[in-house]
Design a protein around this motif. Sequence first.
Motif, PDB file in Angstrom:
ATOM      1  N   TYR B  63       0.838  -1.192   0.000  1.00 41.56           N
ATOM      2  CA  TYR B  63       0.000   0.000   0.000  1.00 41.56           C
ATOM      3  C   TYR B  63       0.876   1.245   0.000  1.00 41.56           C
ATOM      4  CZ  TYR B  63      -4.131  -2.791   1.058  1.00 41.56           C
ATOM      5  OH  TYR B  63      -5.154  -3.679   1.001  1.00 41.56           O
ATOM      6  N   HIS B  64       0.509   2.181  -0.841  1.00 45.06           N
ATOM      7  CA  HIS B  64       1.172   3.478  -0.894  1.00 45.06           C
ATOM      8  C   HIS B  64       0.213   4.541  -0.369  1.00 45.06           C
ATOM      9  CE1 HIS B  64       3.645   1.261  -3.734  1.00 45.06           C
ATOM     10  NE2 HIS B  64       4.468   2.266  -3.860  1.00 45.06           N
ATOM     11  N   PRO B  65       0.428   5.062   0.826  1.00 45.49           N
ATOM     12  CA  PRO B  65      -0.393   6.197   1.255  1.00 45.49           C
ATOM     13  C   PRO B  65       0.087   7.467   0.566  1.00 45.49           C
ATOM     14  CG  PRO B  65       1.074   5.495   3.033  1.00 45.49           C
ATOM     15  CD  PRO B  65       1.387   4.635   1.850  1.00 45.49           C
ATOM     16  N   ILE B  66      -0.846   8.206   0.025  1.00 42.00           N
ATOM     17  CA  ILE B  66      -0.527   9.439  -0.715  1.00 42.00           C
ATOM     18  C   ILE B  66      -1.345  10.581  -0.126  1.00 42.00           C
ATOM     19  CG2 ILE B  66      -0.489  10.523  -3.003  1.00 42.00           C
ATOM     20  CD1 ILE B  66       0.504   8.112  -3.958  1.00 42.00           C
ATOM     21  N   PRO B  67      -0.728  11.706   0.202  1.00 38.82           N
ATOM     22  CA  PRO B  67      -1.522  12.817   0.747  1.00 38.82           C
ATOM     23  C   PRO B  67      -2.630  13.201  -0.229  1.00 38.82           C
ATOM     24  CG  PRO B  67       0.834  13.284   0.968  1.00 38.82           C
ATOM     25  CD  PRO B  67       0.711  12.042   0.121  1.00 38.82           C
ATOM     26  N   TRP B  68      -3.822  13.377   0.288  1.00 38.98           N
ATOM     27  CA  TRP B  68      -4.967  13.688  -0.565  1.00 38.98           C
ATOM     28  C   TRP B  68      -4.694  14.930  -1.413  1.00 38.98           C
ATOM     29  CZ3 TRP B  68      -9.062  10.668  -1.580  1.00 38.98           C
ATOM     30  CH2 TRP B  68     -10.080  11.232  -2.355  1.00 38.98           C
ATOM     31  N   SER B  69      -3.946  15.882  -0.835  1.00 33.65           N
ATOM     32  CA  SER B  69      -3.675  17.146  -1.548  1.00 33.65           C
ATOM     33  C   SER B  69      -2.818  16.926  -2.791  1.00 33.65           C
ATOM     34  CB  SER B  69      -2.994  18.141  -0.616  1.00 33.65           C
ATOM     35  OG  SER B  69      -1.781  17.595  -0.121  1.00 33.65           O
ATOM     36  N   ALA B  70      -2.173  15.766  -2.920  1.00 29.77           N
ATOM     37  CA  ALA B  70      -1.364  15.479  -4.112  1.00 29.77           C
ATOM     38  C   ALA B  70      -2.203  14.913  -5.260  1.00 29.77           C
ATOM     39  CB  ALA B  70      -0.237  14.505  -3.756  1.00 29.77           C
ATOM     40  N   GLU B  90       7.877   4.278  -6.613  1.00 24.86           N
ATOM     41  CA  GLU B  90       8.530   3.037  -6.188  1.00 24.86           C
ATOM     42  C   GLU B  90       9.392   3.223  -4.938  1.00 24.86           C
ATOM     43  OE1 GLU B  90       8.481   1.080 -10.647  1.00 24.86           O
ATOM     44  OE2 GLU B  90      10.381   1.831  -9.831  1.00 24.86           O
ATOM     45  N   ALA B  91       9.934   4.442  -4.782  1.00 24.72           N
ATOM     46  CA  ALA B  91      10.788   4.703  -3.623  1.00 24.72           C
ATOM     47  C   ALA B  91      10.008   5.288  -2.442  1.00 24.72           C
ATOM     48  CB  ALA B  91      11.909   5.657  -4.036  1.00 24.72           C
ATOM     49  N   ALA B  92       8.693   5.409  -2.587  1.00 20.36           N
ATOM     50  CA  ALA B  92       7.877   6.082  -1.572  1.00 20.36           C
ATOM     51  C   ALA B  92       7.630   5.188  -0.352  1.00 20.36           C
ATOM     52  CB  ALA B  92       6.540   6.476  -2.190  1.00 20.36           C
ATOM     53  N   PRO B  93       7.215   5.795   0.773  1.00 22.57           N
ATOM     54  CA  PRO B  93       6.853   4.994   1.950  1.00 22.57           C
ATOM     55  C   PRO B  93       5.674   4.069   1.628  1.00 22.57           C
ATOM     56  CG  PRO B  93       7.036   7.322   2.538  1.00 22.57           C
ATOM     57  CD  PRO B  93       7.108   7.241   1.032  1.00 22.57           C
ATOM     58  N   TYR B 107       5.109   8.200  11.091  1.00 22.59           N
ATOM     59  CA  TYR B 107       4.951   7.655   9.753  1.00 22.59           C
ATOM     60  C   TYR B 107       4.219   8.655   8.857  1.00 22.59           C
ATOM     61  CZ  TYR B 107       3.874   4.435   5.981  1.00 22.59           C
ATOM     62  OH  TYR B 107       3.774   3.840   4.744  1.00 22.59           O
ATOM     63  N   GLY B 108       3.167   9.271   9.399  1.00 25.21           N
ATOM     64  CA  GLY B 108       2.425  10.264   8.633  1.00 25.21           C
ATOM     65  C   GLY B 108       3.302  11.424   8.194  1.00 25.21           C
ATOM     66  N   ARG B 109       4.132  11.899   9.119  1.00 25.78           N
ATOM     67  CA  ARG B 109       5.022  13.018   8.772  1.00 25.78           C
ATOM     68  C   ARG B 109       6.020  12.613   7.690  1.00 25.78           C
ATOM     69  NH1 ARG B 109       4.227  14.885  14.395  1.00 25.78           N
ATOM     70  NH2 ARG B 109       5.486  13.146  15.116  1.00 25.78           N
ATOM     71  N   GLN B 110       6.474  11.356   7.753  1.00 22.61           N
ATOM     72  CA  GLN B 110       7.412  10.846   6.745  1.00 22.61           C
ATOM     73  C   GLN B 110       6.738  10.861   5.347  1.00 22.61           C
ATOM     74  OE1 GLN B 110       8.619   6.796   7.654  1.00 22.61           O
ATOM     75  NE2 GLN B 110       9.408   6.504   5.573  1.00 22.61           N
ATOM     76  N   VAL B 111       5.485  10.422   5.314  1.00 23.73           N
ATOM     77  CA  VAL B 111       4.738  10.426   4.046  1.00 23.73           C
ATOM     78  C   VAL B 111       4.569  11.854   3.538  1.00 23.73           C
ATOM     79  CG1 VAL B 111       2.483   9.930   3.006  1.00 23.73           C
ATOM     80  CG2 VAL B 111       3.529   8.269   4.574  1.00 23.73           C
ATOM     81  N   ASP B 112       4.150  12.743   4.436  1.00 18.73           N
ATOM     82  CA  ASP B 112       3.910  14.138   4.027  1.00 18.73           C
ATOM     83  C   ASP B 112       5.198  14.772   3.492  1.00 18.73           C
ATOM     84  OD1 ASP B 112       1.316  13.798   4.906  1.00 18.73           O
ATOM     85  OD2 ASP B 112       1.663  14.729   6.849  1.00 18.73           O
ATOM     86  N   ARG B 113       6.311  14.497   4.182  1.00 24.84           N
ATOM     87  CA  ARG B 113       7.599  15.052   3.739  1.00 24.84           C
ATOM     88  C   ARG B 113       7.972  14.517   2.364  1.00 24.84           C
ATOM     89  NH1 ARG B 113       9.775  14.623   8.881  1.00 24.84           N
ATOM     90  NH2 ARG B 113      10.471  12.508   8.388  1.00 24.84           N
ATOM     91  N   TYR B 114       7.779  13.208   2.175  1.00 20.94           N
ATOM     92  CA  TYR B 114       8.185  12.595   0.910  1.00 20.94           C
ATOM     93  C   TYR B 114       7.486  13.249  -0.273  1.00 20.94           C
ATOM     94  CZ  TYR B 114       9.579   9.155  -2.516  1.00 20.94           C
ATOM     95  OH  TYR B 114      10.124   8.566  -3.620  1.00 20.94           O
ATOM     96  N   THR B 119       1.728  19.131   6.212  1.00 17.65           N
ATOM     97  CA  THR B 119       1.552  17.977   7.098  1.00 17.65           C
ATOM     98  C   THR B 119       0.257  18.071   7.887  1.00 17.65           C
ATOM     99  OG1 THR B 119       2.627  16.475   8.650  1.00 17.65           O
ATOM    100  CG2 THR B 119       2.828  18.847   9.095  1.00 17.65           C
ATOM    101  N   TYR B 120      -0.327  16.913   8.089  1.00 21.57           N
ATOM    102  CA  TYR B 120      -1.567  16.801   8.865  1.00 21.57           C
ATOM    103  C   TYR B 120      -1.256  16.732  10.351  1.00 21.57           C
ATOM    104  CZ  TYR B 120      -5.456  14.135  10.937  1.00 21.57           C
ATOM    105  OH  TYR B 120      -6.459  13.682  11.733  1.00 21.57           O
ATOM    106  N   TRP B 121      -0.026  16.350  10.686  1.00 24.62           N
ATOM    107  CA  TRP B 121       0.301  15.951  12.069  1.00 24.62           C
ATOM    108  C   TRP B 121       0.841  17.109  12.900  1.00 24.62           C
ATOM    109  CZ3 TRP B 121      -1.540  11.234  12.941  1.00 24.62           C
ATOM    110  CH2 TRP B 121      -1.815  10.467  11.807  1.00 24.62           C
TER     111      TRP B 121
END
Lengths: 121, 121
Positions: B63-70, B90-93, B107-114, B119-121
């Motif tokens: 699973y690839h979580p992607i920020p909704w804003s993207a 492919e290199a994403a969290p 983990y959420g912050r890591q996704v948002d940064r990527y 950030t939501y957090w």
Amino acid sequence: MADITRITPNTLINAERVEGTSVYNPQGDKLGTIDDIMLDKVSGKAIYAIMSFGGFLGIGEKYHPIPWSALNYDESKGGYVVNLDKRMLEAAPTYDMDEDFHWTPDYGRQVDRYYNAPTYW
Amino acid sequence: MADITRITPNTLINAERVEGTSVYNPQGDKLGTIDDIMLDKVSGKAIYAIMSFGGFLGIGEKYHPIPWSALNYDESKGGYVVNLDKRMLEAAPTYDMDEDFHWTPDYGRQVDRYYNAPTYW
């Protein structure tokens, strides 16, 4: 998708987990269950919860769209609380579960007015 | 719930219909599919789309979580467009589909940064 994502309290919940979440009145009586969520396609904001109120074996059961702003999540109950009594819900706008329902702005405004919610439309 | 609610274009969509919606890159190549949405439990705002990118028979799929804003909804494609190339995805969290995953603020912050998302957090 299997229900494998556990979440931190007070924060995120999977849409698939919201479906099936109980809805209570402020006295703690269970009123029904959330079946689906209607989101704004662009912003991703939940606008309506689509609820059902326990028809007998689903026969003649109705969907009750409720403005999301009328729902309050209660962590201790693990569900949503609406400040509505059963009589108000029974008289609310509904549609049949087996109907090929066309959601229109007019219908949305009618729902918003009924619950005295800020209108999305 | 049966998929019986048709919607007006450009406005509302059932959460159950978002699940299964295709995701494209700006060149129009299909990248994958939305499997679930993570919502803020209180506001009802979609924060992440949980996507999968077509593993072989689901084996070892992530699973690839992607920020909704993207994500941007493209009416003409009937799906979402992300401005990302396959290499970046492919290199994403990610997390394994069969993992009992614990979503944390870190983990959420890591996704948002990527994804360079607010950030939501």
